[in-house]
Design a protein around this motif. Structure first.
Motif, PDB file in Angstrom:
ATOM      1  N   LEU A  31       1.032  -0.957  -0.075  1.00 45.31           N
ATOM      2  CA  LEU A  31       0.155   0.024  -0.038  1.00 45.31           C
ATOM      3  C   LEU A  31       0.379   1.273   0.194  1.00 45.31           C
ATOM      4  N   ILE A  32       2.173   0.571   0.219  1.00 44.01           N
ATOM      5  CA  ILE A  32       3.170   2.211   1.071  1.00 44.01           C
ATOM      6  C   ILE A  32       3.851   2.338  -0.996  1.00 44.01           C
ATOM      7  N   PRO A  33       3.663   3.532  -1.874  1.00 48.76           N
ATOM      8  CA  PRO A  33       4.363   4.347  -2.336  1.00 48.76           C
ATOM      9  C   PRO A  33       5.972   4.173  -2.435  1.00 48.76           C
ATOM     10  N   ASP A  34       6.229   3.996  -3.654  1.00 46.15           N
ATOM     11  CA  ASP A  34       7.927   4.611  -3.382  1.00 46.15           C
ATOM     12  C   ASP A  34       8.567   2.895  -2.288  1.00 46.15           C
ATOM     13  N   VAL A  35       7.454   1.563  -1.684  1.00 42.41           N
ATOM     14  CA  VAL A  35       8.313   0.403  -1.959  1.00 42.41           C
ATOM     15  C   VAL A  35       8.446  -0.446  -2.405  1.00 42.41           C
ATOM     16  N   GLU A  36       9.266  -1.483  -2.428  1.00 41.99           N
ATOM     17  CA  GLU A  36       8.897  -2.988  -3.132  1.00 41.99           C
ATOM     18  C   GLU A  36       9.199  -3.810  -2.192  1.00 41.99           C
ATOM     19  N   VAL A  37       8.380  -4.687  -2.157  1.00 43.04           N
ATOM     20  CA  VAL A  37       8.833  -6.282  -1.880  1.00 43.04           C
ATOM     21  C   VAL A  37       9.429  -6.616  -2.977  1.00 43.04           C
ATOM     22  N   THR A  38      10.826  -6.625  -2.320  1.00 41.95           N
ATOM     23  CA  THR A  38      11.673  -7.754  -3.648  1.00 41.95           C
ATOM     24  C   THR A  38      12.168  -9.350  -3.237  1.00 41.95           C
ATOM     25  N   ALA A  39      12.198  -9.897  -2.363  1.00 47.34           N
ATOM     26  CA  ALA A  39      12.179 -10.925  -1.418  1.00 47.34           C
ATOM     27  C   ALA A  39      11.623 -11.165  -0.377  1.00 47.34           C
ATOM     28  N   MET A  40      11.696 -12.676  -0.178  1.00 49.91           N
ATOM     29  CA  MET A  40      10.706 -13.305   0.853  1.00 49.91           C
ATOM     30  C   MET A  40      11.351 -14.483   1.186  1.00 49.91           C
ATOM     31  N   CYS A  41      11.806 -15.020   2.139  1.00 51.70           N
ATOM     32  CA  CYS A  41      12.699 -16.224   2.959  1.00 51.70           C
ATOM     33  C   CYS A  41      11.960 -16.626   3.547  1.00 51.70           C
ATOM     34  N   THR A  42      12.010 -18.531   3.248  1.00 50.83           N
ATOM     35  CA  THR A  42      11.485 -19.412   4.499  1.00 50.83           C
ATOM     36  C   THR A  42      12.620 -20.151   4.983  1.00 50.83           C
ATOM     37  N   SER A  43      12.529 -20.232   5.582  1.00 50.72           N
ATOM     38  CA  SER A  43      13.591 -21.655   6.398  1.00 50.72           C
ATOM     39  C   SER A  43      13.845 -22.919   5.006  1.00 50.72           C
ATOM     40  N   ARG A  44      13.371 -23.326   4.070  1.00 54.11           N
ATOM     41  CA  ARG A  44      13.547 -24.034   3.103  1.00 54.11           C
ATOM     42  C   ARG A  44      13.211 -23.105   1.600  1.00 54.11           C
ATOM     43  N   GLN A  45      13.941 -24.245   0.737  1.00 56.35           N
ATOM     44  CA  GLN A  45      14.568 -23.318  -0.446  1.00 56.35           C
ATOM     45  C   GLN A  45      13.300 -24.283  -1.080  1.00 56.35           C
ATOM     46  N   GLU A  46      12.444 -24.635  -0.642  1.00 55.45           N
ATOM     47  CA  GLU A  46      11.104 -25.216  -1.470  1.00 55.45           C
ATOM     48  C   GLU A  46      10.019 -24.080  -1.006  1.00 55.45           C
ATOM     49  N   VAL A 317      -7.961   3.713   2.081  1.00 51.33           N
ATOM     50  CA  VAL A 317      -8.419   2.698   2.025  1.00 51.33           C
ATOM     51  C   VAL A 317      -9.257   1.515   2.434  1.00 51.33           C
ATOM     52  N   GLU A 318      -9.870   0.381   1.597  1.00 46.97           N
ATOM     53  CA  GLU A 318     -11.412   0.239   1.716  1.00 46.97           C
ATOM     54  C   GLU A 318     -10.013  -1.070   2.501  1.00 46.97           C
ATOM     55  N   PRO A 319     -11.123  -1.869   3.620  1.00 48.59           N
ATOM     56  CA  PRO A 319     -11.306  -3.099   3.396  1.00 48.59           C
ATOM     57  C   PRO A 319     -11.609  -4.016   2.415  1.00 48.59           C
ATOM     58  N   SER A 320     -10.831  -5.093   2.306  1.00 51.12           N
ATOM     59  CA  SER A 320     -11.173  -5.702   1.139  1.00 51.12           C
ATOM     60  C   SER A 320     -11.773  -7.436   1.446  1.00 51.12           C
ATOM     61  N   ALA A 321     -12.155  -8.310   1.504  1.00 48.86           N
ATOM     62  CA  ALA A 321     -12.533  -9.764   1.732  1.00 48.86           C
ATOM     63  C   ALA A 321     -11.360 -10.265   1.722  1.00 48.86           C
ATOM     64  N   ALA A 322      -9.920 -10.247   0.830  1.00 47.11           N
ATOM     65  CA  ALA A 322      -8.611 -10.831   1.131  1.00 47.11           C
ATOM     66  C   ALA A 322      -7.989 -10.094   2.325  1.00 47.11           C
ATOM     67  N   ASP A 323      -8.191  -8.628   2.713  1.00 41.62           N
ATOM     68  CA  ASP A 323      -7.972  -8.251   4.112  1.00 41.62           C
ATOM     69  C   ASP A 323      -8.379  -8.971   5.614  1.00 41.62           C
ATOM     70  N   MET A 324      -9.596  -9.567   5.419  1.00 36.31           N
ATOM     71  CA  MET A 324      -9.947 -10.117   6.563  1.00 36.31           C
ATOM     72  C   MET A 324     -10.097 -11.812   6.720  1.00 36.31           C
ATOM     73  N   MET A 325      -9.272 -11.842   5.791  1.00 35.80           N
ATOM     74  CA  MET A 325      -8.340 -13.384   5.856  1.00 35.80           C
ATOM     75  C   MET A 325      -7.309 -12.779   6.967  1.00 35.80           C
ATOM     76  N   LEU A 331      -4.461  -2.298   6.894  1.00 32.96           N
ATOM     77  CA  LEU A 331      -4.150  -0.760   6.850  1.00 32.96           C
ATOM     78  C   LEU A 331      -3.824  -0.586   8.421  1.00 32.96           C
ATOM     79  N   SER A 332      -4.168  -1.001   9.221  1.00 29.85           N
ATOM     80  CA  SER A 332      -2.932  -0.513  10.319  1.00 29.85           C
ATOM     81  C   SER A 332      -1.970  -1.110  10.236  1.00 29.85           C
TER      82      SER A 332
END
Length: 379
Positions: A31-46, A317-325, A331-332
């Motif tokens: 939601l934040i302009p001028d910000v990119e999520v470029t990577a994600m890390c978990t404990s396993r490659q798969e 920012v309007e709440p969405s169905a996906a947000d309720m998951m 937004l917070s």
């Protein structure tokens, strides 16, 4: 040079722990302009490769130290369990990254103080992902209190009651919350969020007395049967504020009927009450105010939160169905992340920051010390 470069290009975020990151933090960052999520890390490659493919992210990592060392990442969002996070946050800070840490912030007040000192010495920005602290309704309450609309604050009562573990649904991902030694419990988890909200509204808390219990001794796990519960599931506490106000907090994740969250603020001229089913969010929260002549019967009416507090970068920012998951937290959380970005850009201050999060963690320690001593503890 890299610190100067990211002042002119989009900030790049790497999220550790894909499951929660994808559910809650990823859409908030987006939601934040001028910000990119470029990577994600978990404990396993798969799992890392599956996560980035699912969410359209460029780079998978399965080694958090490699992510922290990557020169193309500016902010590390650490979302693993508390027992693991201290080393991850420390690695990110030592690599010169700005950091967002989750709740509970640390396993102890001393651990929290170490992280806060490390962040301060490194000169990077540190934020704490307390979604309750970013709730727009809470910001409006603070504005009304500071404007004197309810006069001098005399008492604040907070309750956060859910029934997560009374009947566990198949596939529930947080069964590890019942295991001792991982830095989690209802006091550490829900209690941290409550204390962040109370500290934000009414200043420092100077004394506490508390009792914690594991009232549901075992959890019935679908397909497995009973499992002993090793962490407290209920906490009741009284709080003394430095400004003389009195407070209380009650929280449980074995509360029948899941009444959700309430926050009552009583002043010399009126009252504010926040009610929310389940987790407090823009979809569930309602704020009521009684600021007219003092009455012998409740007279509060709903206060509508203005668009400016329901917005990120000036866009509502309007709440969405996906947000309720994810409990409606997007937004917070985005408001908290926006404050982190503002401090990085030199236009604001991260809130809650690491210093505030360490203060709250010391309060959590004091609650447990009070329970052990059966006495008030000065903080």
């Amino acid at each position: 040079m890299e610190r100067e470069a990211h002042m002119t290009r989009p900030l790049r975020v790497g999220i550790i722990s894909a499951k929660w990151g994808a559910m809650g933090h990823l859409p908030a960052w987006r939601l934040i302009p001028d910000v990119e999520v470029t990577a994600m890390c978990t404990s396993r490659q798969e799992t890392a490769e599956a996560a980035v493919a699912q969410h359209g992210i460029a780079r998978p990592f399965w080694d958090f130290e490699a992510m922290c060392a990557d020169p193309d990442i500016d902010i590390i969002d650490v979302g693993s369990s508390p027992i693991l996070r201290e080393s991850m946050v420390a690695a990110a800070i030592r690599a010169g990254k700005h950091v967002v840490n989750n709740m509970p912030f640390a396993t102890s007040g001393k651990a929290a103080d170490r992280l806060a000192a490390l962040q301060q010495d490194a000169g990077v920005v540190g934020g704490a992902a307390s979604s309750l602290a970013g709730l727009p309704h809470l910001a409006l309450m603070k504005e009304m209190i500071e404007a004197g609309e309810i006069g001098e604050v005399f008492q604040i009562d907070a309750a956060f009651q859910l029934s997560f573990f009374l009947e566990i649904m198949p596939g529930f991902p947080y069964l590890w919350f019942g295991k001792a030694g991982l830095g989690v419990s209802v006091t550490r988890n829900h209690g941290s969020h409550i204390l962040h909200a109370l500290r934000y509204l009414n200043g420092p808390i100077s004394s506490v007395v508390a009792r914690m219990e594991t009232q549901l001794k075992s959890w019935n796990i679908p397909g497995e049967g009973p499992r002993a519960a090793e962490t407290d599931d209920t906490c009741h506490a009284l709080l003394g504020f430095a400004n003389g106000a009195m407070g209380s907090m009650r929280t449980s994740w074995t509360a029948a009927d899941s009444p959700g969250f309430t926050l009552d603020v009583f002043g010399s001229k009126g009252r504010l009450k926040l009610d929310a089913l389940l987790y407090p969010s823009v979809s569930t929260a309602k704020l009521y105010a009684s600021t007219g002549p003092i009455s012998m019967v409740p007279t509060g009416s709903e206060v509508i939160v203005p668009d400016r507090l329901l917005s990120v970068a000036g866009r509502r920012v309007e709440p969405s169905a996906a947000d309720m998951m994810n409990g409606g937290q997007t937004l917070s959380l985005a408001r908290v992340f926006e404050s982190v970005v503002a401090e990085i850009r030199g236009t604001g201050q991260a809130m809650p920051n690491f210093a505030r999060a360490a203060e709250i963690q010391r309060l959590i320690d004091a609650l447990y010390a009070s329970h052990a001593a059966r006495a008030w503890i000065d903080v």
